[in-house]
Design a protein around this motif. Structure first.
Motif, PDB file in Angstrom:
ATOM      1  N   GLY A  48       0.545   6.592   9.533  1.00 37.99           N
ATOM      2  CA  GLY A  48       0.392   7.165   8.471  1.00 37.99           C
ATOM      3  C   GLY A  48       0.868   6.288   7.168  1.00 37.99           C
ATOM      4  O   GLY A  48       0.625   5.155   7.051  1.00 37.99           O
ATOM      5  N   MET A  49       1.460   6.854   6.128  1.00 38.60           N
ATOM      6  CA  MET A  49       1.977   6.176   5.039  1.00 38.60           C
ATOM      7  C   MET A  49       2.682   4.745   5.328  1.00 38.60           C
ATOM      8  O   MET A  49       2.347   3.669   4.467  1.00 38.60           O
ATOM      9  N   ALA A  50       3.650   4.662   6.153  1.00 39.04           N
ATOM     10  CA  ALA A  50       4.329   3.508   6.498  1.00 39.04           C
ATOM     11  C   ALA A  50       3.638   2.434   6.787  1.00 39.04           C
ATOM     12  O   ALA A  50       3.382   1.206   6.615  1.00 39.04           O
ATOM     13  N   GLY A  51       2.689   2.854   7.773  1.00 34.83           N
ATOM     14  CA  GLY A  51       1.639   1.833   8.333  1.00 34.83           C
ATOM     15  C   GLY A  51       0.918   1.386   7.343  1.00 34.83           C
ATOM     16  O   GLY A  51       0.190   0.310   7.132  1.00 34.83           O
ATOM     17  N   GLY A  52       0.240   2.194   6.516  1.00 35.26           N
ATOM     18  CA  GLY A  52      -0.653   1.902   5.297  1.00 35.26           C
ATOM     19  C   GLY A  52      -0.041   0.885   4.461  1.00 35.26           C
ATOM     20  O   GLY A  52      -0.727  -0.115   3.818  1.00 35.26           O
ATOM     21  N   GLN A  53       1.262   1.077   4.284  1.00 29.40           N
ATOM     22  CA  GLN A  53       2.035   0.192   3.314  1.00 29.40           C
ATOM     23  C   GLN A  53       2.292  -1.350   3.947  1.00 29.40           C
ATOM     24  O   GLN A  53       1.982  -2.143   3.069  1.00 29.40           O
ATOM     25  N   MET A  54       2.364  -1.015   4.883  1.00 24.88           N
ATOM     26  CA  MET A  54       2.095  -2.593   5.833  1.00 24.88           C
ATOM     27  C   MET A  54       0.911  -3.165   5.700  1.00 24.88           C
ATOM     28  O   MET A  54       0.879  -4.486   5.358  1.00 24.88           O
ATOM     29  N   MET A  55      -0.178  -2.574   5.790  1.00 26.18           N
ATOM     30  CA  MET A  55      -1.454  -2.979   5.732  1.00 26.18           C
ATOM     31  C   MET A  55      -1.695  -3.524   4.146  1.00 26.18           C
ATOM     32  O   MET A  55      -2.172  -4.397   4.057  1.00 26.18           O
ATOM     33  N   ASP A  56      -0.864  -2.703   3.273  1.00 25.16           N
ATOM     34  CA  ASP A  56      -1.177  -3.159   1.745  1.00 25.16           C
ATOM     35  C   ASP A  56      -0.412  -4.365   1.363  1.00 25.16           C
ATOM     36  O   ASP A  56      -0.982  -5.073   0.620  1.00 25.16           O
ATOM     37  N   LEU A  57       0.609  -4.685   2.269  1.00 25.13           N
ATOM     38  CA  LEU A  57       1.353  -5.809   2.076  1.00 25.13           C
ATOM     39  C   LEU A  57       0.579  -7.239   2.667  1.00 25.13           C
ATOM     40  O   LEU A  57       0.553  -8.006   2.043  1.00 25.13           O
ATOM     41  N   ALA A  58       0.066  -6.843   3.857  1.00 20.86           N
ATOM     42  CA  ALA A  58      -0.897  -7.722   4.521  1.00 20.86           C
ATOM     43  C   ALA A  58      -2.191  -7.996   3.634  1.00 20.86           C
ATOM     44  O   ALA A  58      -2.731  -9.310   3.629  1.00 20.86           O
ATOM     45  N   ALA A  59      -2.473  -6.946   2.713  1.00 21.30           N
ATOM     46  CA  ALA A  59      -3.915  -7.194   2.080  1.00 21.30           C
ATOM     47  C   ALA A  59      -3.760  -8.350   0.919  1.00 21.30           C
ATOM     48  O   ALA A  59      -4.722  -8.918   0.646  1.00 21.30           O
ATOM     49  N   GLU A  60      -2.309  -8.355   0.552  1.00 21.27           N
ATOM     50  CA  GLU A  60      -2.119  -9.611  -0.482  1.00 21.27           C
ATOM     51  C   GLU A  60      -2.623 -10.939   0.079  1.00 21.27           C
ATOM     52  O   GLU A  60      -3.185 -11.821  -0.684  1.00 21.27           O
ATOM     53  N   LYS A 101      -5.896  -8.710  -4.515  1.00 23.84           N
ATOM     54  CA  LYS A 101      -5.831  -7.939  -3.576  1.00 23.84           C
ATOM     55  C   LYS A 101      -7.334  -6.914  -3.482  1.00 23.84           C
ATOM     56  O   LYS A 101      -7.741  -6.678  -4.588  1.00 23.84           O
ATOM     57  N   ALA A 102      -8.039  -6.908  -2.418  1.00 30.09           N
ATOM     58  CA  ALA A 102      -8.989  -6.234  -2.415  1.00 30.09           C
ATOM     59  C   ALA A 102      -8.538  -4.632  -2.640  1.00 30.09           C
ATOM     60  O   ALA A 102      -7.736  -4.181  -2.028  1.00 30.09           O
ATOM     61  N   THR A 103      -9.505  -4.188  -3.643  1.00 30.85           N
ATOM     62  CA  THR A 103      -9.665  -2.926  -3.949  1.00 30.85           C
ATOM     63  C   THR A 103     -11.140  -2.229  -3.708  1.00 30.85           C
ATOM     64  O   THR A 103     -11.795  -3.038  -3.663  1.00 30.85           O
ATOM     65  N   PHE A 104     -11.143  -0.862  -3.759  1.00 28.65           N
ATOM     66  CA  PHE A 104     -12.493  -0.538  -3.730  1.00 28.65           C
ATOM     67  C   PHE A 104     -13.401  -0.904  -4.913  1.00 28.65           C
ATOM     68  O   PHE A 104     -14.647  -1.216  -4.705  1.00 28.65           O
ATOM     69  N   VAL A 105     -12.764  -1.187  -6.245  1.00 30.28           N
ATOM     70  CA  VAL A 105     -13.497  -1.618  -7.126  1.00 30.28           C
ATOM     71  C   VAL A 105     -14.001  -2.967  -7.111  1.00 30.28           C
ATOM     72  O   VAL A 105     -15.122  -3.623  -7.302  1.00 30.28           O
ATOM     73  N   SER A 106     -13.095  -3.945  -6.589  1.00 29.25           N
ATOM     74  CA  SER A 106     -13.253  -5.519  -6.194  1.00 29.25           C
ATOM     75  C   SER A 106     -14.327  -5.306  -5.114  1.00 29.25           C
ATOM     76  O   SER A 106     -15.307  -6.297  -5.157  1.00 29.25           O
ATOM     77  N   LEU A 107     -14.344  -4.392  -4.245  1.00 24.56           N
ATOM     78  CA  LEU A 107     -15.474  -4.677  -3.120  1.00 24.56           C
ATOM     79  C   LEU A 107     -16.746  -4.037  -3.398  1.00 24.56           C
ATOM     80  O   LEU A 107     -17.739  -4.576  -3.009  1.00 24.56           O
ATOM     81  N   MET A 108     -16.661  -3.007  -4.015  1.00 22.02           N
ATOM     82  CA  MET A 108     -17.858  -2.336  -4.414  1.00 22.02           C
ATOM     83  C   MET A 108     -18.577  -2.444  -5.899  1.00 22.02           C
ATOM     84  O   MET A 108     -19.650  -2.246  -6.220  1.00 22.02           O
TER      85      MET A 108
END
Lengths: 298, 298
Positions: free
Chosen positions: A156-168, A249-256
């Motif tokens: 959930g949230m903590a896993g998502g935040q870890m992915m967010d850090l990796a997204a950088e 960082k990739a976002t929905f806006v940068s991707l779409m």
């Protein structure tokens, strides 16, 4: 009337109700723990959109759940949301100085106090949920604890935040970004909505409908956040904007792109509302929240 | 035979049982969350005395609680203990580089990952407790969640750590130091012991006896820690020693002196064992733990 104005009274009422309960749950002790409790109060009270509390109460209303009980779940969900903001703002994470128009908790207090305030807010969420005042059926209290834990841990949230850090580091495509956001924000939004069904001992099909609603709402909410991040007003948002773009960082806006992101958010909201077709006017508040999610300015 | 040798087989068995269960609970996902789960595994597996898990299982044994269930509570208590160590070791808190003879989590990984690993370990504790596999009575699962939350929030571990940070400014006397330690380490030790009574649906008087045992054990354990901090061997302890003294922080030893601290710890252990007089040989393991608490070298 725009959705924000339509929803304003409900949002104001829930904000006040949540603050009143947090005030009761967080008396300041007369010893050195005062600083910890003051930091918890500072982070959690008088601020924020209170979207998750509103979802808890609106979903509880569908099943005529006692308002006082829904509000306990609302407070628990908000405590987890706020703890994640306090930790995400830390210098070692997103390093933000402003949140909700005020200095972030580690700026107003210090980093150690901010870490502990987040930790204690997480514990408070379970203390509130597991307490007999939340529901007379222990089965419901245990299920709420279980679902909140799942929504906020590695899946959930903590896993998502870890992915967010990796997204950088770049390289996140649309499916990966969608997965990231489903975990980081979608899971707790999902808990907030589903909690109403759990409290109201709803049937499996109603629970599935609400899960579908929450899923689409969560993604639309995040796309709207990404749009606000590049188009919004920092004063209204109460925090620094444009950070994702600056960090590459990739976002929905940068991707779409802006246009496709906007139409995708609208489609998701239509879909979210469609999931509620089995409910009558008692679900109007949930429908209004969905419309608000993509029309807000903060 | 010294108490440590007497207890060694039980400690080794519990350590292995806890590691096996953590290994099952923490499969490494095939996405960027891998780093988070690896940090959680690094912090929680293969290390530590496993005192709290042993207390959970030994207290459960008093009431013939199924071992697999006791071990779930043991894992939950250890997850909360480990999350507190990971956060306490952060640069903004106690700034420690070594723990259990290895680099601390933020050194081996990074600060952001350490913050998140601690957060997710806290969530995991409730996910484990609230799950139906922990007990068939939801009442018991909800009560375990409630008591763990109380033991780790502002009136427990997090509150104690806040007092510990304030203690660096000096001026803590013996009553205040006692209060600090009751919160910081005593509350979770108390949970570990009382959980056995909750799982076993023990009567009020048995619960009171175990609470008394845990209270005295917790203080004695901390006095022993303070003695080790000035007299111990860093290699055996696996962490830096003498930090409290260097920081001018009040400890039981600085406040009472070595000799009085030692005799106070012994008196507390005698008292702890005395609380168990209502139990027969089934409480021998709890008695052995009490003796071990003040005779250990790490």
């Amino acid at each position: 009337m725009n959705p924000s104005a339509q929803l304003r009274p409900a949002l104001d009422a829930i904000a006040q109700a949540v603050d009143t309960r947090l005030d009761r749950l967080l008396p300041v002790p007369d010893d050195p723990r005062a600083r910890l409790v003051e930091a918890m109060r500072y982070a959690s009270m008088a601020g924020g959109k209170r979207m998750r509390p509103l979802l808890c109460v609106a979903a509880g209303d569908l099943f005529e759940v006692d308002k006082e009980r829904s509000l306990r779940v609302a407070v628990a969900a908000e405590c987890v949301h706020v703890y994640s903001l306090v930790h995400d703002d830390l210098p070692c994470m997103d390093d933000d100085d402003q949140r909700r128009g005020k200095p972030t908790t580690h700026i107003e207090f210090d980093e150690a106090t901010a870490v502990l305030a987040g930790d204690a807010l997480q514990a408070l969420a379970y203390e509130v949920l597991a307490h007999p005042a939340t529901h007379d059926l222990a089965e419901v209290r245990a299920e709420l604890c279980l679902q909140l834990a799942k929504a906020s841990g590695t899946d959930g949230m903590a896993g998502g935040q870890m992915m967010d850090l990796a997204a950088e580091d770049g390289g996140f495509d649309l499916p990966m970004t969608t997965r990231l956001q489903q975990l980081k924000t979608g899971a707790l939004i999902g808990f907030s909505v589903e909690a109403g069904a759990i409290m109201g001992s709803a049937g499996a099909s109603e629970r599935t409908q609400l899960r579908g609603y929450a899923h689409d709402l969560g993604l639309a909410f995040q796309i709207a956040d990404d749009l606000l991040d590049i188009e919004g007003d920092e004063d209204k948002a109460g925090k620094a904007l444009g950070k994702d773009e600056a960090a590459g960082k990739a976002t929905f806006v940068s991707l779409m792109g802006v246009e496709r992101a906007r139409s995708q958010a609208q489609m998701l909201i239509d879909q979210a509302i469609d999931h509620l077709h089995g409910f009558g006017s008692e679900a109007d508040l949930l429908r209004a929240v969905a419309r608000f999610a993509i029309s807000r300015d903060r």
